[in-house]
Design a protein around this motif. Sequence first.
Motif, PDB file in Angstrom:
ATOM      1  N   ASN A 130      -4.830  14.024  -1.488  1.00  0.00           N
ATOM      2  CA  ASN A 130      -3.405  14.138  -1.508  1.00  0.00           C
ATOM      3  C   ASN A 130      -2.921  12.805  -2.142  1.00  0.00           C
ATOM      4  OD1 ASN A 130      -0.685  13.983  -0.869  1.00  0.00           O
ATOM      5  ND2 ASN A 130      -0.893  15.047   1.100  1.00  0.00           N
ATOM      6  N   TYR A 131      -2.437  13.135  -3.400  1.00  0.00           N
ATOM      7  CA  TYR A 131      -2.064  11.860  -4.119  1.00  0.00           C
ATOM      8  C   TYR A 131      -0.571  11.193  -3.889  1.00  0.00           C
ATOM      9  CZ  TYR A 131       1.336  15.181  -6.238  1.00  0.00           C
ATOM     10  OH  TYR A 131       2.432  15.961  -6.675  1.00  0.00           O
ATOM     11  N   ARG A 132       0.003  11.989  -2.785  1.00  0.00           N
ATOM     12  CA  ARG A 132       1.340  11.245  -2.089  1.00  0.00           C
ATOM     13  C   ARG A 132       0.732  10.182  -1.190  1.00  0.00           C
ATOM     14  NH1 ARG A 132       5.664  13.983  -3.612  1.00  0.00           N
ATOM     15  NH2 ARG A 132       5.088  16.465  -4.361  1.00  0.00           N
ATOM     16  N   THR A 133      -0.186  10.280  -0.534  1.00  0.00           N
ATOM     17  CA  THR A 133      -0.469   9.688   0.734  1.00  0.00           C
ATOM     18  C   THR A 133      -2.021   8.833   0.350  1.00  0.00           C
ATOM     19  OG1 THR A 133      -1.591  11.281   1.840  1.00  0.00           O
ATOM     20  CG2 THR A 133       0.800  11.068   2.245  1.00  0.00           C
ATOM     21  N   ASP A 134      -2.869   9.179  -0.396  1.00  0.00           N
ATOM     22  CA  ASP A 134      -4.156   8.846  -0.529  1.00  0.00           C
ATOM     23  C   ASP A 134      -4.410   7.765  -1.841  1.00  0.00           C
ATOM     24  OD1 ASP A 134      -4.840  10.304   1.787  1.00  0.00           O
ATOM     25  OD2 ASP A 134      -5.714  12.068   0.565  1.00  0.00           O
ATOM     26  N   ASP A 135      -5.276   6.857  -1.757  1.00  0.00           N
ATOM     27  CA  ASP A 135      -5.451   6.080  -2.774  1.00  0.00           C
ATOM     28  C   ASP A 135      -6.784   6.609  -3.466  1.00  0.00           C
ATOM     29  OD1 ASP A 135      -6.675   3.844  -4.484  1.00  0.00           O
ATOM     30  OD2 ASP A 135      -6.368   2.514  -2.893  1.00  0.00           O
ATOM     31  N   LEU A 136      -6.178   7.648  -4.806  1.00  0.00           N
ATOM     32  CA  LEU A 136      -7.245   8.304  -5.669  1.00  0.00           C
ATOM     33  C   LEU A 136      -8.002   7.090  -6.052  1.00  0.00           C
ATOM     34  CD1 LEU A 136      -7.838  10.750  -7.003  1.00  0.00           C
ATOM     35  CD2 LEU A 136      -6.400  10.001  -8.780  1.00  0.00           C
ATOM     36  N   GLU A 137      -7.944   6.327  -6.680  1.00  0.00           N
ATOM     37  CA  GLU A 137      -8.956   5.449  -7.053  1.00  0.00           C
ATOM     38  C   GLU A 137     -10.084   5.029  -6.022  1.00  0.00           C
ATOM     39  OE1 GLU A 137      -9.927   1.382 -10.164  1.00  0.00           O
ATOM     40  OE2 GLU A 137      -7.589   2.026  -9.315  1.00  0.00           O
ATOM     41  N   ALA A 138      -9.642   4.551  -4.919  1.00  0.00           N
ATOM     42  CA  ALA A 138     -10.653   4.250  -3.950  1.00  0.00           C
ATOM     43  C   ALA A 138     -11.683   5.209  -3.541  1.00  0.00           C
ATOM     44  CB  ALA A 138      -9.744   3.672  -2.744  1.00  0.00           C
ATOM     45  N   ILE A 139     -10.831   6.492  -3.308  1.00  0.00           N
ATOM     46  CA  ILE A 139     -11.737   7.649  -3.013  1.00  0.00           C
ATOM     47  C   ILE A 139     -12.533   8.255  -4.107  1.00  0.00           C
ATOM     48  CG2 ILE A 139     -11.430  10.196  -2.518  1.00  0.00           C
ATOM     49  CD1 ILE A 139      -8.914   9.353  -1.076  1.00  0.00           C
ATOM     50  N   VAL A 140     -12.215   8.001  -5.365  1.00  0.00           N
ATOM     51  CA  VAL A 140     -13.033   8.340  -6.392  1.00  0.00           C
ATOM     52  C   VAL A 140     -14.489   7.696  -6.498  1.00  0.00           C
ATOM     53  CG1 VAL A 140     -13.242   8.527  -8.936  1.00  0.00           C
ATOM     54  CG2 VAL A 140     -11.568   9.634  -7.858  1.00  0.00           C
ATOM     55  N   MET A 141     -14.206   6.281  -6.346  1.00  0.00           N
ATOM     56  CA  MET A 141     -15.072   5.266  -6.541  1.00  0.00           C
ATOM     57  C   MET A 141     -15.983   5.447  -5.240  1.00  0.00           C
ATOM     58  SD  MET A 141     -14.983   4.119  -9.334  1.00  0.00           S
ATOM     59  CE  MET A 141     -13.681   4.130 -10.637  1.00  0.00           C
ATOM     60  N   GLU A 142     -15.480   5.721  -4.135  1.00  0.00           N
ATOM     61  CA  GLU A 142     -16.523   5.737  -2.962  1.00  0.00           C
ATOM     62  C   GLU A 142     -17.260   6.880  -3.010  1.00  0.00           C
ATOM     63  OE1 GLU A 142     -15.853   7.075   1.782  1.00  0.00           O
ATOM     64  OE2 GLU A 142     -14.277   6.878   0.720  1.00  0.00           O
ATOM     65  N   HIS A 143     -16.864   7.916  -3.766  1.00  0.00           N
ATOM     66  CA  HIS A 143     -17.655   9.064  -3.768  1.00  0.00           C
ATOM     67  C   HIS A 143     -18.648   9.315  -4.981  1.00  0.00           C
ATOM     68  CE1 HIS A 143     -16.412  11.333  -0.113  1.00  0.00           C
ATOM     69  NE2 HIS A 143     -15.172  10.838  -0.284  1.00  0.00           N
ATOM     70  N   THR A 144     -18.365   8.055  -5.870  1.00  0.00           N
ATOM     71  CA  THR A 144     -19.298   8.309  -6.929  1.00  0.00           C
ATOM     72  C   THR A 144     -20.190   7.077  -7.205  1.00  0.00           C
ATOM     73  OG1 THR A 144     -17.405   7.338  -8.508  1.00  0.00           O
ATOM     74  CG2 THR A 144     -17.488   9.743  -8.352  1.00  0.00           C
ATOM     75  N   GLU A 145     -20.281   6.426  -5.963  1.00  0.00           N
ATOM     76  CA  GLU A 145     -20.785   4.765  -6.032  1.00  0.00           C
ATOM     77  C   GLU A 145     -20.388   4.035  -6.976  1.00  0.00           C
ATOM     78  OE1 GLU A 145     -25.008   6.099  -6.104  1.00  0.00           O
ATOM     79  OE2 GLU A 145     -25.004   6.811  -4.045  1.00  0.00           O
ATOM     80  N   GLY A 146     -19.120   3.881  -7.171  1.00  0.00           N
ATOM     81  CA  GLY A 146     -18.621   2.899  -7.979  1.00  0.00           C
ATOM     82  C   GLY A 146     -18.504   3.173  -9.387  1.00  0.00           C
TER      83      GLY A 146
END
Length: 332
Positions: free
Chosen positions: A196-212
């Motif tokens: 949810n781009y209104r409430t979540d940190d997109l970059e943090a989630i992407v990096m978490e799920h792609t091992e950086g």
Amino acid sequence: MKAVVMTDTGGPEVLDLQELPEPPISRPTQIKVRLHTAGINPIDTKLRARGLFYGATPPAILGCDGAGEVVAIGDEVTRFQPGDKVWFCHGGLGREQGNYAQFTVLDECRAEFMPARINFPEVGATPLALITAWEALYDRGRLEEGQTVLIHAGAGGVGHIAIQLAKIRGARVITTVSSAEKADFVRELGADIVVNYRTDDLEAIVMEHTEGRGVDLVFDTVGPETFRQSLPLIREYGSIVTILDPGEGLVTAEARNRNLSIAFTLMLTPALKDLREALAHQGEILRLGGEWMSEGRLKTHVSRILQLEEAPLAHRLIEDGHTLGKMVLMTG
């Protein structure tokens, strides 16, 4: 016939329901179609607001997507007979009549047989969005099995089809939405990670799920700010595909340093420039996509079915940006 006519450039109020003569077959390779549904797309609202292609001026009939039944054929038509059910992306840009009408005429090469066991609203809502998503992910983005793709606005008309195409290809899907309702919707389509781009940190989630590392591919259907914010989320030698102008003043140093591929997709280009091979490829997309629809592997979500005279309302809803999937007009 009844048709919705764009009488001028401006707001939705310039769309007027009128009674017009039925279009005649003028070339031997043309078919005449009694339209049942016409898809509503953002390009329709943009043309209404800013003007038509080809230097055309109103009055005009909008609507690129259509589905209906063949009622007459030209002397040299070989693929279709009266009674055949067809779907297509044709017209509505300023040169040929669009599909906000009860009848239309088009060359037989621009139409395809409707997929079996699929209703007119779903079929009429699909062509432009399907071709756009296909060309973006498969042709420009070269998405492969096992890759991770970030699809922006996954609950939208193009986005929700793109999610399904990515899953068919065997990719992992991260997608952005703006509400809990849309999050539930995209999960049902197969999205693996929903942001949810209104409430979540997109970059943090992407990096978490792609091992950086970042994603292999980004599909941008939103615009300049989203395009710029997406560049740091892509792995080295990854790709971004956009269907919109990324805007003026774009700094590409980061993209260059990361060896990113930047690609654009405008599915209207073959029609605007009369590119026959590209138009034939789009026909193949409809044929294969239609098979997947018949098999239940691909579905267009129609959130609202409106009557022809409700075209101004459809335009307002699209411009408000709160719809799930697609909307269609019942034309006949």
